[in-house]
Motif scaffolding. Structure first.
Motif, PDB file in Angstrom:
ATOM      1  N   GLN A  64       7.361  77.213  47.758  1.00 23.33           N
ATOM      2  CA  GLN A  64       6.754  78.492  47.372  1.00 23.33           C
ATOM      3  C   GLN A  64       7.641  79.316  46.445  1.00 23.33           C
ATOM      4  N   SER A  65       8.794  78.759  46.044  1.00 19.18           N
ATOM      5  CA  SER A  65       9.804  79.560  45.350  1.00 19.18           C
ATOM      6  C   SER A  65      10.215  78.941  44.024  1.00 19.18           C
ATOM      7  N   ASP A  66      10.844  79.786  43.216  1.00 18.76           N
ATOM      8  CA  ASP A  66      11.341  79.342  41.910  1.00 18.76           C
ATOM      9  C   ASP A  66      12.799  78.910  41.963  1.00 18.76           C
ATOM     10  N   GLY A  67      13.389  78.960  43.144  1.00 19.04           N
ATOM     11  CA  GLY A  67      14.765  78.547  43.320  1.00 19.04           C
ATOM     12  C   GLY A  67      15.277  79.024  44.663  1.00 19.04           C
ATOM     13  N   VAL A  68      16.536  78.675  44.962  1.00 14.76           N
ATOM     14  CA  VAL A  68      17.108  78.927  46.283  1.00 14.76           C
ATOM     15  C   VAL A  68      18.523  79.477  46.147  1.00 14.76           C
ATOM     16  N   ILE A  69      18.840  80.490  46.954  1.00 13.88           N
ATOM     17  CA  ILE A  69      20.224  80.878  47.206  1.00 13.88           C
ATOM     18  C   ILE A  69      20.497  80.592  48.671  1.00 13.88           C
ATOM     19  N   HIS A  70      21.359  79.626  48.907  1.00 10.70           N
ATOM     20  CA  HIS A  70      21.631  79.148  50.266  1.00 10.70           C
ATOM     21  C   HIS A  70      22.875  79.843  50.786  1.00 10.70           C
ATOM     22  N   ALA A  71      22.656  80.987  51.458  1.00  8.27           N
ATOM     23  CA  ALA A  71      23.764  81.777  51.986  1.00  8.27           C
ATOM     24  C   ALA A  71      23.901  81.648  53.497  1.00  8.27           C
ATOM     25  N   GLY A  72      23.052  80.855  54.126  1.00  5.36           N
ATOM     26  CA  GLY A  72      23.100  80.688  55.575  1.00  5.36           C
ATOM     27  C   GLY A  72      24.069  79.591  55.986  1.00  5.36           C
ATOM     28  N   TYR A  73      24.656  79.749  57.157  1.00  8.82           N
ATOM     29  CA  TYR A  73      25.557  78.735  57.711  1.00  8.82           C
ATOM     30  C   TYR A  73      25.727  79.012  59.196  1.00  8.82           C
ATOM     31  N   ILE A  74      25.944  77.967  59.973  1.00  9.74           N
ATOM     32  CA  ILE A  74      26.189  78.128  61.410  1.00  9.74           C
ATOM     33  C   ILE A  74      27.695  78.302  61.597  1.00  9.74           C
ATOM     34  N   HIS A  75      28.124  79.518  61.864  1.00  6.85           N
ATOM     35  CA  HIS A  75      29.569  79.810  61.943  1.00  6.85           C
ATOM     36  C   HIS A  75      30.073  79.595  63.371  1.00  6.85           C
ATOM     37  N   ASP A  76      30.046  78.324  63.775  1.00  4.78           N
ATOM     38  CA  ASP A  76      30.545  77.934  65.096  1.00  4.78           C
ATOM     39  C   ASP A  76      31.798  77.096  64.880  1.00  4.78           C
ATOM     40  N   VAL A 106      21.696  77.562  44.607  1.00  2.38           N
ATOM     41  CA  VAL A 106      23.049  78.117  44.677  1.00  2.38           C
ATOM     42  C   VAL A 106      23.544  77.957  46.108  1.00  2.38           C
ATOM     43  N   VAL A 107      24.633  77.229  46.279  1.00  2.38           N
ATOM     44  CA  VAL A 107      25.151  76.866  47.599  1.00  2.38           C
ATOM     45  C   VAL A 107      26.461  77.599  47.860  1.00  2.38           C
ATOM     46  N   THR A 108      26.585  78.139  49.065  1.00  2.02           N
ATOM     47  CA  THR A 108      27.781  78.881  49.455  1.00  2.02           C
ATOM     48  C   THR A 108      28.838  77.953  50.035  1.00  2.02           C
ATOM     49  N   THR A 109      30.087  78.166  49.641  1.00  2.15           N
ATOM     50  CA  THR A 109      31.197  77.434  50.238  1.00  2.15           C
ATOM     51  C   THR A 109      32.431  78.344  50.188  1.00  2.15           C
ATOM     52  N   GLY A 110      33.620  77.775  50.409  1.00  3.40           N
ATOM     53  CA  GLY A 110      34.803  78.624  50.509  1.00  3.40           C
ATOM     54  C   GLY A 110      36.008  78.097  49.759  1.00  3.40           C
ATOM     55  N   ARG A 149      19.251  72.329  39.319  1.00  4.68           N
ATOM     56  CA  ARG A 149      20.276  73.168  38.705  1.00  4.68           C
ATOM     57  C   ARG A 149      21.146  73.755  39.815  1.00  4.68           C
ATOM     58  N   VAL A 150      21.942  72.862  40.412  1.00  2.00           N
ATOM     59  CA  VAL A 150      22.750  73.227  41.575  1.00  2.00           C
ATOM     60  C   VAL A 150      24.089  73.805  41.149  1.00  2.00           C
ATOM     61  N   SER A 151      24.547  74.808  41.886  1.00  3.96           N
ATOM     62  CA  SER A 151      25.877  75.367  41.665  1.00  3.96           C
ATOM     63  C   SER A 151      26.481  75.734  43.016  1.00  3.96           C
ATOM     64  N   LEU A 152      27.807  75.802  43.046  1.00  3.52           N
ATOM     65  CA  LEU A 152      28.530  76.244  44.235  1.00  3.52           C
ATOM     66  C   LEU A 152      29.171  77.593  43.951  1.00  3.52           C
ATOM     67  N   VAL A 153      29.074  78.515  44.905  1.00  7.56           N
ATOM     68  CA  VAL A 153      29.833  79.760  44.855  1.00  7.56           C
ATOM     69  C   VAL A 153      30.848  79.719  45.983  1.00  7.56           C
ATOM     70  N   ARG A 154      32.130  79.684  45.611  1.00  9.89           N
ATOM     71  CA  ARG A 154      33.196  79.676  46.609  1.00  9.89           C
ATOM     72  C   ARG A 154      33.591  81.108  46.959  1.00  9.89           C
ATOM     73  N   LEU A 155      33.540  81.405  48.250  1.00 10.67           N
ATOM     74  CA  LEU A 155      33.938  82.713  48.757  1.00 10.67           C
ATOM     75  C   LEU A 155      35.350  82.639  49.323  1.00 10.67           C
ATOM     76  N   PRO A 156      36.089  83.754  49.289  1.00 11.00           N
ATOM     77  CA  PRO A 156      37.414  83.792  49.910  1.00 11.00           C
ATOM     78  C   PRO A 156      37.304  83.913  51.426  1.00 11.00           C
TER      79      PRO A 156
END
Length: 296
Positions: A64-76, A106-110, A149-156
Motif C-alpha cells: 500500500q506504500s511508495d516505500g519503507v522506513i524501517h525504524a523498528g527493532y526488538i531491543h532485547d 531505509v533500514v536502521t542500524t548502528g 532502492r535500499v539504504s542503511l542509516v547508522r545511528l550512534p
C-alpha cells in the motif's frame, strides 16, 4: 506519496513521522499495541496493526506504500540473535514486495557494529560473523541487486532528546540506584551522538535521495569521551564520579558494561556533503543538562 514506517510510535520513529508529515508525506505506521495505535491515530497516521514477526501485515503495508522506513527493532539485549533474526526476516519480506520497483527501503542500524576503536566511516561495509545484526545489514544491502532502492542509516549509541529512554537514561538510573556515576578505565573511550530530530531529518533525506546500496551516518558529534558523560551525570545528580575496571563494570552495569566501555568514534563527513545534512540540535551533554534527563 505514502511511506510505511515501522517503529512509528517509538522515540526515533515518532520524530521521523513528524518530519515526513511536514514534508507532505502520508504515513502508514506499524502498531503492535492499542496504545501505540492510539498514539499514531492522534498524530494523523494511518495504522497497520501487527509487529515485525507478522509477515502478512508487513507485506500488506508495503503493498500500500511508495516505500519503507524501517525504524523498528526488538531491543532485547538478552536475546540479540533472536532480535537480529526477526529483523532480517522482516527486511527480506518487505524487500520481496519492493523488488523491481526502485522504491526506497531505509533500514536502521548502528555505528557500534563498525570498526570499534577506529573512526567509523560510511564506506565501511558490514562484515558477517561479528554482531548478529551485521548479517541483517548484509541481507538488506543485497536487495539493491533486486531493484530495491535500499539504504542503511547508522545511528550512534545515543540518540538524545526529550523523552529519551535509551542507554543514557539507563545509565542515569543505575547511578541513582548505586549512588555514583561511573566510567571504565580512564573513560577516554568515545561515544558519537545525534539529536533525534536531526536523525529523523536524515532518514527522510535517505528515503528521498539515497541511491541503492548507500550507507549514511546520522552522527552529529564524532566522539564524546565517556568520562565526560559520567561527569555530566554526576553533576546532574549531585553524585560522586568514579572509575571502574572492566570486571567491576560488569558487576556494576551488567550487560551495559560493554556499551559503556566501547570506543566508537564515527564520522558523518560524507553524509553531510552528499545529502546537505546539517545537524542543528543541541549536543549530548547540553541536552542532558537541559532536556529533563535528571528530573524523571
Amino acid at each position: 506519496m505514502r511511506l510505511f514506517v515501522t517503529g512509528a510510535s517509538g522515540f526515533i520513529g515518532s520524530a521521523i513521522v513528524k518530519n515526513l508529515q511536514a514534508r507532505g508525506v502520508d504515513v502508514l505506521g506499524l502498531a503492535r499495541s492499542d496504545a501505540s495505535a492510539e498514539k499514531l491515530h492522534q498524530q494523523g497516521v494511518q495504522v497497520m496493526r501487527g509487529d515485525l514477526e507478522d509477515i502478512a501485515s508487513l507485506r500488506s503495508a508495503v503493498e500500500q506504500s511508495d516505500g519503507v522506513i524501517h525504524a523498528g527493532y526488538i531491543h532485547d539485549f538478552s536475546r540479540m540473535d533472536h532480535a537480529a533474526a526477526i529483523d532480517q526476516q522482516a527486511i527480506l519480506a518487505m524487500g520481496e514486495v519492493l523488488a523491481g520497483s526502485n522504491r526506497p527501503l531505509v533500514v536502521t542500524t548502528g555505528t557500534a557494529l563498525v570498526s570499534p576503536g577506529r573512526l567509523a566511516v560510511e564506506q565501511t561495509q558490514p562484515v558477517s560473523g561479528g554482531h548478529p545484526r551485521s548479517d541483517s545489514n548484509i541481507a538488506a544491502l543485497a536487495l539493491a541487486d533486486k531493484g530495491v532502492r535500499v539504504s542503511l542509516v547508522r545511528l550512534p549509541p545515543t540518540v538524545h532528546g526529550a523523552g529519551d529512554h535509551g542507554f543514557v537514561p539507563m545509565i542515569i538510573n543505575m547511578a541513582k540506584e548505586k549512588g555514583a556515576a561511573v566510567y571504565v578505565g580512564d573513560g577516554a573511550n568515545r561515544w558519537p551522538a545525534v539529536h533525534r530530530d536531526d536523525a529523523a531529518e536524515l532518514f527522510c533525506l535517505a528515503a528521498e535521495h539515497a541511491e541503492a546500496g548507500t550507507i549514511l551516518h546520522a552522527i552529529q558529534e564524532e566522539g564524546i569521551p565517556f568520562r565526560q558523560i559520567a561527569e555530566t551525570i554526576g553533576a546532574g545528580l549531585s553524585l560522586p564520579v568514579k572509575s571502574l575496571s572492566m570486571e567491576e563494570a560488569k558487576e556494576w552495569l551488567g550487560w551495559m558494561a560493554f556499551f559503556a566501555s566501547i570506543d566508537n568514534p564515527a564520522s558523518s563527513e560524507w553524509t553531510r556533503q552528499t545529502f546537505n545534512w546539517q545537524p542543528t540540535g543541541p549536543g549530548l551533554l547540553q541536552d542532558m543538562r537541559e532536556a529533563g534527563y535528571f528530573s524523571r
